[in-house]
Design an enzyme around this catalytic site. Sequence first.
Site: not given
Length: 366
Positions: A228, A295-296, A324
């Site tokens: 991948g 918001c983290e 990814y």
Amino acid sequence: MPCYALKANYNPTLLKLIAQNGLGADVVSGGELYFARRAGIAPEKIVFAGVGKSEAEIGQAIQLKIHSLNIESESELRVIEKVAQRLNKRVTVAVRVNPDIDAETHPYISTGLHSNKFGVTRETAINLLQRAAKHPFIDPGGIHVHIGSQIDHKEPYIETAHYLLDMHAELEHLGINIHFIDLGGGIGINYNNQLDEAENKVTYISNILPALLKPFKNKKIKILIELGRSIIGSAGFLVTRVIYIKNTPQKKFIIVDAAMNNLLRPSLYQAYHQILPLRNDHTMIEKADVVGPVCESSDFLAKGRELPVVNEGDFLVVTGAGAYGQALASAYNLRPAIPEYLVDGENIDVIFAGDTVESIADRYKW
Ligand SMILES: Cc1ncc(COP(=O)(O)O)c(C=O)c1O
């Protein structure tokens, strides 16, 4: 047979290019199976992995006569037997063996240890193949392994290759003649220096792949590989704009308009992505956190990174975002997915227009 792992990036235009180049597919869901087929990948070039395939997904794979189902538990084999019998169709399986080999990668992307949920022990794998051999609808075709992802050195692969050859010999001794070995994927890319890597053509794959395949030279068995990241990772760049620069007594934050919902890898596994200003006319270097608007506190693209001094409105390029990246994106904080462009020399095509808040609302028929 090289198979492309759709989980890395399932953009249909890219899948069609991959299909045209003759690759097969490694899928882990009915959705990926559908995309692989729609992109023109022949069923006999598709392998289906994953610990939790549903009965419906197993049925689809059997109906399509794909290359093989990689089974990961006794319960799964039981369902495959039942569905094959009901459909009155033969199916080829490989058993995924967990070799308990340390891929020495991030724990979240290590899969070949007995503490991981993937595969079965060698003893169980042999039992399952023996059992499958007795079933009228099952061909115990092969063994499968995938020890992890973003692996940057060849030693774990060489150990795995010898493990599989030894297991193959044991199976032959027991009268089970498998006809393929699926080596999985996981070959990494150099996230630290993507652009130099492209220039020098010194890639992990050019070091690892020959070493991985060498032990199988002169053995009369079909080899599959499921790649991948090493196919698509270096091809993608995330372009983002600096919205604000914020200086605090502790540090400097470069607040950009891309966030963890667009590129989750740094937040999910402290992954490193090279970040460069789009225009490289900045000379002074400063240390900063590159963060998004979500918001983290875990929403960051880089922490304590030395970067050329940039200003509000400048563009930054995050390299190695082809695998990814969009595949792991979400609409968290109701931030619509961003568009994707295919650049080929002077040609730029929109290959995904992106979402809008309205298109997200539409999904709720709202
Ligand atoms: C079974 C299997 N095969 C192949 C891959 C592809 O791995 P990579 O993108 O690291 O090559 C994965 C990734 O998780 C996988 O689980």
